[in-house]
Design a protein around this motif. Sequence first.
Motif, short mmCIF file in Angstrom:
data_model
loop_
_atom_site.label_atom_id
_atom_site.label_comp_id
_atom_site.label_asym_id
_atom_site.label_seq_id
_atom_site.Cartn_x
_atom_site.Cartn_y
_atom_site.Cartn_z
N ARG A 128 35.48 19.62 57.72
CA ARG A 128 35.40 19.39 59.16
C ARG A 128 36.64 18.70 59.69
N ARG A 129 37.55 18.35 58.77
CA ARG A 129 38.75 17.64 59.20
C ARG A 129 39.89 18.61 59.43
N THR A 130 40.82 18.21 60.27
CA THR A 130 42.01 19.01 60.51
C THR A 130 42.99 18.75 59.39
N PRO A 131 43.39 19.78 58.66
CA PRO A 131 44.30 19.54 57.54
C PRO A 131 45.63 18.97 58.00
N ALA A 132 46.22 18.16 57.14
CA ALA A 132 47.53 17.60 57.44
C ALA A 132 48.59 18.67 57.25
N PRO A 133 49.67 18.63 58.01
CA PRO A 133 50.73 19.62 57.82
C PRO A 133 51.37 19.47 56.44
N VAL A 134 51.89 20.59 55.92
CA VAL A 134 52.46 20.59 54.59
C VAL A 134 53.59 19.57 54.48
N SER A 135 54.43 19.50 55.49
CA SER A 135 55.61 18.64 55.42
C SER A 135 55.33 17.21 55.85
N LEU B 248 31.74 27.02 44.52
CA LEU B 248 32.36 27.64 45.69
C LEU B 248 33.79 28.02 45.32
N THR B 249 34.30 29.05 45.99
CA THR B 249 35.70 29.38 45.78
C THR B 249 36.57 28.37 46.54
N PRO B 250 37.85 28.26 46.21
CA PRO B 250 38.72 27.37 46.96
C PRO B 250 38.72 27.64 48.46
N SER B 251 38.72 28.90 48.84
CA SER B 251 38.70 29.24 50.27
C SER B 251 37.39 28.81 50.93
N GLU B 252 36.29 28.96 50.22
CA GLU B 252 34.99 28.53 50.76
C GLU B 252 34.95 27.01 50.91
N LEU B 253 35.56 26.30 49.95
CA LEU B 253 35.62 24.85 50.07
C LEU B 253 36.40 24.43 51.31
N ARG B 254 37.54 25.08 51.53
CA ARG B 254 38.35 24.72 52.69
C ARG B 254 37.62 25.04 53.98
N ALA B 255 36.87 26.12 54.00
CA ALA B 255 36.14 26.50 55.22
C ALA B 255 35.06 25.49 55.57
N ARG B 256 34.57 24.75 54.56
CA ARG B 256 33.51 23.77 54.81
C ARG B 256 34.02 22.47 55.40
N ARG C 253 40.27 19.44 45.02
CA ARG C 253 39.37 19.40 46.17
C ARG C 253 39.95 18.51 47.27
N LEU C 254 40.55 17.42 46.88
CA LEU C 254 41.16 16.53 47.85
C LEU C 254 42.22 17.26 48.67
N LEU C 255 43.07 18.02 47.99
CA LEU C 255 44.12 18.76 48.69
C LEU C 255 43.55 19.90 49.53
N ILE C 256 42.53 20.56 49.01
CA ILE C 256 41.88 21.64 49.78
C ILE C 256 41.30 21.09 51.07
N ASP C 257 40.67 19.92 50.98
CA ASP C 257 40.00 19.34 52.14
C ASP C 257 40.97 18.75 53.16
N THR C 258 42.09 18.19 52.69
CA THR C 258 42.88 17.35 53.59
C THR C 258 44.28 17.86 53.90
N SER C 259 44.72 18.91 53.22
CA SER C 259 46.08 19.39 53.48
C SER C 259 46.06 20.85 53.90
N ALA C 260 47.20 21.31 54.38
CA ALA C 260 47.37 22.72 54.73
C ALA C 260 48.18 23.45 53.67
N LEU C 261 48.31 22.86 52.49
CA LEU C 261 49.00 23.52 51.40
C LEU C 261 48.32 24.85 51.07
N SER C 262 49.10 25.84 50.69
CA SER C 262 48.51 27.09 50.24
C SER C 262 47.75 26.85 48.95
N MET C 263 46.86 27.77 48.59
CA MET C 263 46.07 27.58 47.39
C MET C 263 46.95 27.56 46.14
#
Length: 491
Positions: A187-194, A177-185, A142-152
Amino acid sequence: MHEDFERCVRAVQSKDTRFDGWFFTAVLTTKIYCRPGCPAVPPKPENMTFYPSAAAAQAAGFRACKRCRPDASPGSPQWNERADLVARAMRLIADGVVDRDGVPGLAARLGYSTRQVERQLLAELGAGPLALARAQRAQTARLLIDTSALSMAEVAFAAGFASIRTFNDTVREVFALTPSELRARTRRTPAPVSGVLPLRLPYRAPLCPDNLFGHLAATAVPGVEEWRDGAYRRTLRLAHGHGVVSLRPEAGHIACLLSLTDWRDLSNAISRCRWLLDLDADPVAVDGLLRGDPVLAPYVDKAPGRRVPRTVDGAEFAVRAVLGQQVSTAAARTLAGRLVAAHGEPVADPDPSGGLTRLFPSPAALAELDPAVPAMPRTRVATLTGLVAALAAGDVDLDVGSDWQLARSRLAALPGIGPWTVEAVAMRALGDPDAFLPTDLGVRLAAGRLGLPATPAALTRRAAAWRPWRAYAVQYLWATGDHPINLLPGA
């Protein structure tokens, strides 16, 4: 505590955040579980039941509350306060041992059979090691889903899941919730992968950052640690690679910036950072007892919530403790810096203006140390080489799941390792909250200022009233002086 129904109900009804992480409230009518401080309207007592861990609540069929995020609450302080099998197992699970080595690896580290470990965890926590590790993977995911732009797919494997299917099923089961639904919720801008991953590390208030960050900054080893722009930064040696972390005290949390060479090390890195800053401590219990001593009370009232500055690597701290024997803080830093420059593995600092260049050398690297090289007395060089050999051979275990008393006895058996070094390692590497340093110069000077007994034996007898929090009492004793370890840099 989860078995004391009335006390738990009172904590939930008063939304007492001090108990977050101590237990979890499951609501029978909604099938969700919450932290005690959940801001929602408390359910009726007859609809509440309580669990000692998030894993136990999940195993019983409850899903995590979307409002209070029980998966992101501070860890239970009892795993840091205790030295028994369950507490050691929980520290190792948090450090990622089950994900890396499985339950047999966990049992081997603890020195027990797999069946014994599973039975004791189930009896006390309502969940076995696999379920506890699964709950941690869900939290990391969940932490990565919320805060990063990593693929699922990247999130799944970084969080420790063996397959995408298991990842999807676990997220749906735990969070409804599905992983995609969690990410859609989010409100923060995900950090870039790199880029660098920004995180918030929660803690129980109050927290006094002065001695915590002051100590780390004052003893920072050049190339490995630094204080820069209001943050403590350091390199990390991790299971699959290395990392660089920046930790900054903020209101209500520690702002953490993590850069990792392998995302699979994320939960391990977070666990190391929380351990370093003693974020799962219970300052209310600690200060409540120490405040009962009229000598310490004014210092507790002045700056409550002092933590014990620990380490991210027990072996590293033991080496540094030997280097610091009978020398000043500055001299110890210089000696450690030389070792790092000569034997530390080079790393790249993700901050172009940063000064982090090396990992602290591993015991294996230091085992090749030429005894004629360190600019130290011959006896201390012999102590250092003996310690490094014992660490490299595994004869002395100083990781988070080690047996505190066994580690003490094996350290004390090494030539040149005296009581001060043993207790310093017990305090900052092993995390024993009752470790005590009656021979430490700073403690002795504080005792003189406060009218406490001067001799180590008499001071130890006097300190019996501070048990089981003598390591925290040491922080308050050190605070009576004007050493840089007591001051937040730039404050």
